[in-house]
Write a protein that holds these residues in place. Structure first.
Motif, PDB file in Angstrom:
ATOM      1  N   HIS A  98      -3.451  10.332  -3.473  1.00 21.24           N
ATOM      2  CA  HIS A  98      -4.318   9.110  -3.663  1.00 21.24           C
ATOM      3  C   HIS A  98      -3.336   8.111  -2.730  1.00 21.24           C
ATOM      4  CE1 HIS A  98      -2.266   7.325  -7.064  1.00 21.24           C
ATOM      5  NE2 HIS A  98      -2.520   6.155  -6.472  1.00 21.24           N
ATOM      6  N   TYR A  99      -4.417   7.110  -2.115  1.00 14.99           N
ATOM      7  CA  TYR A  99      -3.805   5.892  -1.162  1.00 14.99           C
ATOM      8  C   TYR A  99      -4.112   4.941  -2.446  1.00 14.99           C
ATOM      9  CZ  TYR A  99      -3.967   1.908   1.853  1.00 14.99           C
ATOM     10  OH  TYR A  99      -4.012   0.727   2.439  1.00 14.99           O
TER      11      TYR A  99
ATOM     12  N   ASP B  10       0.701  -1.115   0.069  1.00 13.23           N
ATOM     13  CA  ASP B  10       0.110  -0.030   0.101  1.00 13.23           C
ATOM     14  C   ASP B  10       0.599   1.293  -0.098  1.00 13.23           C
ATOM     15  OD1 ASP B  10       0.867  -0.374   2.839  1.00 13.23           O
ATOM     16  OD2 ASP B  10      -1.085  -0.077   3.478  1.00 13.23           O
ATOM     17  N   TYR B  11       0.497   2.351  -0.587  1.00 15.79           N
ATOM     18  CA  TYR B  11       1.384   3.365  -0.965  1.00 15.79           C
ATOM     19  C   TYR B  11       0.403   4.806  -1.071  1.00 15.79           C
ATOM     20  CZ  TYR B  11      -0.797   3.085  -5.767  1.00 15.79           C
ATOM     21  OH  TYR B  11      -1.814   3.398  -6.572  1.00 15.79           O
ATOM     22  N   LYS B  12       1.127   5.725  -0.980  1.00 13.25           N
ATOM     23  CA  LYS B  12       0.654   7.267  -1.341  1.00 13.25           C
ATOM     24  C   LYS B  12       1.290   7.871  -2.735  1.00 13.25           C
ATOM     25  CE  LYS B  12      -0.770   7.719   3.748  1.00 13.25           C
ATOM     26  NZ  LYS B  12      -0.573   8.471   4.828  1.00 13.25           N
ATOM     27  N   ALA B  13       0.554   8.367  -2.872  1.00 15.52           N
ATOM     28  CA  ALA B  13       1.064   9.045  -4.194  1.00 15.52           C
ATOM     29  C   ALA B  13       0.367  10.580  -4.468  1.00 15.52           C
ATOM     30  CB  ALA B  13       0.835   8.413  -5.665  1.00 15.52           C
TER      31      ALA B  13
ATOM     32  N   LEU C 209       4.980   8.955  -3.000  1.00 18.45           N
ATOM     33  CA  LEU C 209       5.215   9.619  -1.724  1.00 18.45           C
ATOM     34  C   LEU C 209       5.690   8.701  -0.888  1.00 18.45           C
ATOM     35  CD1 LEU C 209       2.379  12.151  -1.489  1.00 18.45           C
ATOM     36  CD2 LEU C 209       4.522  12.623  -2.252  1.00 18.45           C
ATOM     37  N   SER C 210       5.289   7.650  -0.803  1.00 21.51           N
ATOM     38  CA  SER C 210       5.823   6.576   0.277  1.00 21.51           C
ATOM     39  C   SER C 210       5.185   5.145   0.085  1.00 21.51           C
ATOM     40  CB  SER C 210       5.354   6.987   1.645  1.00 21.51           C
ATOM     41  OG  SER C 210       3.757   7.362   1.972  1.00 21.51           O
ATOM     42  N   ILE C 211       5.871   4.093   0.706  1.00 22.13           N
ATOM     43  CA  ILE C 211       5.202   2.910   0.682  1.00 22.13           C
ATOM     44  C   ILE C 211       4.844   2.720   2.003  1.00 22.13           C
ATOM     45  CG2 ILE C 211       5.909   0.451   0.470  1.00 22.13           C
ATOM     46  CD1 ILE C 211       5.823   1.705  -2.244  1.00 22.13           C
TER      47      ILE C 211
ATOM     48  N   LEU D 225       7.181   0.449  -8.385  1.00 19.57           N
ATOM     49  CA  LEU D 225       5.703   1.480  -8.344  1.00 19.57           C
ATOM     50  C   LEU D 225       6.021   2.855  -8.908  1.00 19.57           C
ATOM     51  CD1 LEU D 225       3.835   0.741  -5.276  1.00 19.57           C
ATOM     52  CD2 LEU D 225       2.962   0.460  -7.562  1.00 19.57           C
ATOM     53  N   GLU D 226       7.343   3.282  -8.924  1.00 17.21           N
ATOM     54  CA  GLU D 226       7.469   4.665  -9.264  1.00 17.21           C
ATOM     55  C   GLU D 226       7.228   4.862 -10.789  1.00 17.21           C
ATOM     56  OE1 GLU D 226      11.395   5.624  -7.991  1.00 17.21           O
ATOM     57  OE2 GLU D 226      10.523   6.494  -6.264  1.00 17.21           O
ATOM     58  N   PRO D 227       7.651   3.784 -11.805  1.00 16.87           N
ATOM     59  CA  PRO D 227       7.435   3.993 -13.236  1.00 16.87           C
ATOM     60  C   PRO D 227       6.196   3.698 -13.374  1.00 16.87           C
ATOM     61  CG  PRO D 227       9.112   1.998 -12.841  1.00 16.87           C
ATOM     62  CD  PRO D 227       8.910   2.592 -11.450  1.00 16.87           C
TER      63      PRO D 227
END
Length: 93
Positions: free
Chosen positions: A37-38, A25-28, A68-70, A56-58
């Motif tokens: 978004h989550y 799960d991540y935040k972007a 933003l974060s994992i 996930l970055e690409p």
């Protein structure tokens, strides 16, 4: 010959464990206008936060999202509890 069967069983068990499902799960964010978004994504590489970020970055960048974060990595047992929170970003990336 009877020593080969335990070896084959051990190897197949190890291979199955190495291919266990992994999710993060991540935040972007996206700028202009700012949107956050989550989300939850399946990770195909090693099940670690570092590998999840690299994977996930690409994926996110293709749609102009910046990771933003994992928040964490987990197996399939953690999916259901996160589905509602992730909404449209549940397994999207």
């Amino acid at each position: 010959m009877k020593h080969i069967l335990p070896l084959i069983l051990a190897l197949s068990t190890a291979a199955g464990a190495a291919q266990a499902e992994c999710y993060a799960d991540y935040k972007a964010k996206r700028d202009d206008p700012l949107r956050l978004h989550y989300g939850v994504a399946e990770i195909l590489d090693v099940c670690s936060e570092q590998a999840a970020a690299a994977e996930l970055e690409p994926r996110l960048a293709k749609d102009d999202w910046q990771l933003l974060s994992i928040e964490g990595v987990f197996d399939a047992t953690g999916l259901e509890e996160r589905e509602e929170s992730a909404g449209e970003f549940y397994l999207r990336y």
